[in-house]
Design a protein around this motif. Structure first.
Motif, mmCIF file in Angstrom:
data_model
loop_
_atom_site.group_PDB
_atom_site.id
_atom_site.type_symbol
_atom_site.label_atom_id
_atom_site.label_comp_id
_atom_site.label_asym_id
_atom_site.label_seq_id
_atom_site.Cartn_x
_atom_site.Cartn_y
_atom_site.Cartn_z
ATOM 1 N N ASP A 63 87.019 -55.756 1.199
ATOM 2 C CA ASP A 63 87.828 -54.556 0.988
ATOM 3 C C ASP A 63 88.669 -54.658 -0.275
ATOM 4 O OD1 ASP A 63 86.786 -53.810 3.367
ATOM 5 O OD2 ASP A 63 88.549 -54.376 4.554
ATOM 6 N N SER A 64 88.976 -53.521 -0.846
ATOM 7 C CA SER A 64 89.827 -53.480 -2.036
ATOM 8 C C SER A 64 90.284 -52.052 -2.256
ATOM 9 C CB SER A 64 89.048 -53.963 -3.260
ATOM 10 O OG SER A 64 89.767 -53.674 -4.443
ATOM 11 N N THR A 65 91.492 -51.897 -2.764
ATOM 12 C CA THR A 65 91.919 -50.590 -3.287
ATOM 13 C C THR A 65 92.169 -50.713 -4.785
ATOM 14 O OG1 THR A 65 92.879 -49.916 -1.194
ATOM 15 C CG2 THR A 65 93.694 -48.795 -3.156
ATOM 16 N N ARG A 66 93.143 -51.549 -5.148
ATOM 17 C CA ARG A 66 93.565 -51.624 -6.552
ATOM 18 C C ARG A 66 92.456 -52.064 -7.503
ATOM 19 N NH1 ARG A 66 97.532 -51.556 -3.566
ATOM 20 N NH2 ARG A 66 96.184 -52.848 -2.295
ATOM 21 N N THR A 67 91.782 -53.151 -7.163
ATOM 22 C CA THR A 67 90.831 -53.714 -8.124
ATOM 23 C C THR A 67 89.648 -52.762 -8.292
ATOM 24 O OG1 THR A 67 91.516 -55.831 -7.222
ATOM 25 C CG2 THR A 67 89.651 -55.849 -8.736
ATOM 26 N N ARG A 116 83.390 -58.446 -5.947
ATOM 27 C CA ARG A 116 84.317 -59.113 -5.015
ATOM 28 C C ARG A 116 83.496 -59.632 -3.844
ATOM 29 N NH1 ARG A 116 90.097 -57.104 -2.939
ATOM 30 N NH2 ARG A 116 90.549 -57.768 -5.063
ATOM 31 N N HIS A 155 91.131 -64.891 -8.841
ATOM 32 C CA HIS A 155 91.156 -63.441 -9.047
ATOM 33 C C HIS A 155 91.568 -63.255 -10.508
ATOM 34 C CE1 HIS A 155 91.486 -59.259 -8.444
ATOM 35 N NE2 HIS A 155 92.211 -59.224 -7.328
ATOM 36 N N GLN A 158 93.169 -60.018 -11.935
ATOM 37 C CA GLN A 158 94.550 -59.884 -11.451
ATOM 38 C C GLN A 158 95.473 -60.763 -12.286
ATOM 39 O OE1 GLN A 158 95.831 -58.004 -8.669
ATOM 40 N NE2 GLN A 158 97.822 -58.611 -9.483
ATOM 41 N N PRO A 318 100.829 -58.882 -6.045
ATOM 42 C CA PRO A 318 99.515 -58.313 -6.370
ATOM 43 C C PRO A 318 99.172 -57.131 -5.467
ATOM 44 C CG PRO A 318 99.257 -60.401 -5.200
ATOM 45 C CD PRO A 318 100.730 -60.233 -5.473
ATOM 46 N N LEU A 319 99.891 -57.033 -4.317
ATOM 47 C CA LEU A 319 99.649 -55.995 -3.320
ATOM 48 C C LEU A 319 98.243 -56.191 -2.725
ATOM 49 C CD1 LEU A 319 101.256 -52.991 -5.234
ATOM 50 C CD2 LEU A 319 102.360 -54.531 -3.601
ATOM 51 N N PRO A 320 97.935 -55.724 -1.534
ATOM 52 C CA PRO A 320 98.750 -54.823 -0.720
ATOM 53 C C PRO A 320 99.895 -55.541 -0.004
ATOM 54 C CG PRO A 320 96.752 -55.431 0.460
ATOM 55 C CD PRO A 320 96.654 -56.061 -0.893
#
Ligand code: CP
Length: 548
Positions: A63-67, A116, A155, A158, A318-320
């Motif tokens: 899973d990922s949102t930002r990247t 990823r 990462h 990041q 780095p979030l989340p």
């Protein structure tokens, strides 16, 4: 115009781009940020690839949102061809390998892959395998693999945006950083990338703030110290604030502040820059989960602590953030501590520039060193003069050896059991089967060593010498001819060990692990006396663990 030295490059780990290259990338990112802030469309257009045939593929098996979304937005900025592999319904389910999957997508004209994965070292493996594919098909320009996070390993994109944001808050000075790393330092790949990423700065002081269960792996701490970083460790935020209190008066300066004479205090106090990572307790089993509240509390910055840090302190993440258990509570969003929102936005800008560089659209004016700063190989065998006069003779028991091989001083100082076990492994690995025997002998000082006799063995090749250096460094090879030692070769630990089918990385998540069925052998690089790291996943090994 000179070709950009970045074209077709991969970023599998942060060290793939050297310090100068990263500083160059940040200078470009700063220019882009200023152009966007000024609405200078000509300057903004300068960054655009603007080629609808240039293909970028996103492959996210975790899973990922930002990247994922920042890369997608960066691709949209560039007006290039964007694709995303639906991994859940792909032929991965039919046991197709990563290399085969990618080869097909390269055949469709794609040049950049953002991956990823839970498996570690995938991007390095793919960069190597795909180079062979493009060579077979006469393709030029290279294919880039950008690691968007691989298991617990790294990462690196990041890390790029983190470094850019640190520099932004240090008035663009790479002279010194004092950074606290707070949270799950054991699982957090973003902090693992800092082990080599922080070499961007000439002077580095790192405070590791984590309870022992979430502490930074020792090999990473050693690697930081080996690079000259000053490293301090604290089990909780409370202990950090208390422990560093003594030096706070003199040391805890705001991000932009410094001693008037440019000097630094002996006691550095509390860091002006704090980097938080998300606890990943779910990976740690029931025993740890039962203590989840206690562990989270050790690394959570509660609003009542705000008065204990310098007002110029900046927090990064780095979030989340976990919506129920955030280690930086939402009450802090509106305080000057909040640098994490700007940090996240910078991720988009840094990735815009990274894509422009690896596409060869930017970078032709870069004139610094190119590529990873890996140490060169070094000799692993030294020919020792055979003593003048009567050459030494070897006997196996009562029988003198006429011709063959004697490997002496094996694992000197280990226990007899360890020596016997390792000698058995060596015979398998090097293929030293045949007549002869193996002994463990104990000297007058009580120190044991192994000796391996192979009468009739020969000829001794460079490959044998390399394999023996890899398996019994510190030993001496004696080549016996006509009853006397004619050659003596002293073996030292090689900087790199590779090309031996019995090599195994002990990390179950490494791409080289045979359980994953990807046809790739591990390679190892020496990280200290008797210690080696896998070049794919960085997993740390004692020397004797390298062989199956
Ligand atoms: N920082 C980061 O990697 O976030 P995502 O997991 O949402 O991509």
């Amino acid at each position: 115009m000179a070709e950009s030295p970045f074209v077709g490059r991969s970023l599998t780990a942060i060290r793939d781009f050297n310090r100068q290259e990263r500083l160059y990338l940040y200078r470009l990112t700063r220019r882009l940020k200023e152009a966007l802030a000024a609405g200078d469309s000509a300057a903004i257009d300068h960054f655009r690839i603007n080629d609808p045939d240039f293909g970028m593929y996103e492959i996210f098996l975790e899973d990922s949102t930002r990247t994922r979304e920042s890369f997608k937005n960066a691709g949209l900025f560039h007006r290039i061809k964007l694709s995303e592999l639906n991994a859940a319904s792909s032929s991965f389910n039919k046991k197709e390998s990563y290399a085969d999957t990618i080869a097909n997508l390269v055949g469709y004209g794609n040049r950049v892959f953002v991956l990823r994965t839970a498996l570690e070292g995938v991007c390095r493996h793919l960069a190597e395998r795909t180079a062979r594919y493009t060579e077979r098909h006469g393709m030029t320009g290279g294919v880039s693999f950008l690691n968007a996070g691989d298991g617990r390993h790294e990462h690196p994109t990041q890390e790029l945006l983190d470094e850019f944001t640190f520099l932004e808050d240090l008035d663009w000075s790479a002279e010194r950083i004092h950074l606290a790393l707070v949270g799950d330092l054991y699982h957090g790949r973003t902090v693992h990338s800092k082990v080599h990423g922080l070499d961007l700065f000439s002077e580095v002081l790192v405070d590791l703030v984590a309870p022992p269960e979430l502490a930074m792996p020792r090999n990473y701490v050693r690697a930081m110290e080996d690079q000259g970083f000053t490293v301090r460790e604290f089990p909780s935020i409370r202990a950090y604030l208390d422990g560093a209190q003594a030096g706070r008066r003199a040391g805890a300066r705001g991000v932009r502040a410094g001693a008037a004479d440019g000097s630094h205090d002996a006691e550095p106090g509390v860091a002006p820059q704090w980097y938080f990572t998300r606890p990943q307790l779910e990976r740690m089993g029931d025993r740890i989960l039962r203590r989840a509240d206690e562990l989270r509390s050790a690394i959570t910055f509660t609003p009542d602590l705000v008065s204990e840090v310098d007002p110029a302190t900046r927090f990064y993440h780095p979030l989340p953030r976990h919506r129920e258990y955030p280690t930086i509570p939402a009450e802090l969003d509106d305080t000057p501590l909040n640098a994490w929102e700007r940090q996240s936005a910078n991720g988009y800008l840094v990735r815009v520039v990274l894509l422009a560089l690896v596409a060869g659209h930017l970078g032709d004016d870069y004139d610094g060193p190119v590529g990873a700063e890996y140490l060169p190989d070094e000799p692993y065998a030294e020919e020792v003069p055979v003593a003048a006069g009567t050459p030494k003779r070897y006997s196996e028991g009562v029988r003198p050896i006429s011709d063959g091989l004697v490997v002496d001083h094996i694992c000197r100082g280990d226990t007899p059991e360890e020596i016997r076990r390792h000698v058995a492994t060596v015979q398998e690995v090097v293929g030293l089967h045949g007549r002869g025997g193996e002994w463990v002998s104990t000297g007058r000082n009580g120190e044991a060593k192994g000796i391996l006799f192979r009468p009739g063995f020969g000829p001794l090749t460079q490959r044998h010498i390399g394999m023996l250096a890899a398996t019994v460094p510190g030993a001496t090879i004696n080549v016996i001819e006509h009853g006397a030692v004619r050659r003596k070769i002293r073996l030292v630990s090689p900087r790199r060990i590779f090309g031996i089918s019995a090599l195994r990385c002990r990390n179950p998540a490494c791409i080289t692990n045979p359980d994953h069925g990807e046809p790739v052998l591990p390679r190892f690089v020496r990280t200290g006396p008797d210690r080696y790291a896998c070049e794919y996943c960085s997993h740390d090994h004692g020397f004797k663990e390298l062989f199956s």
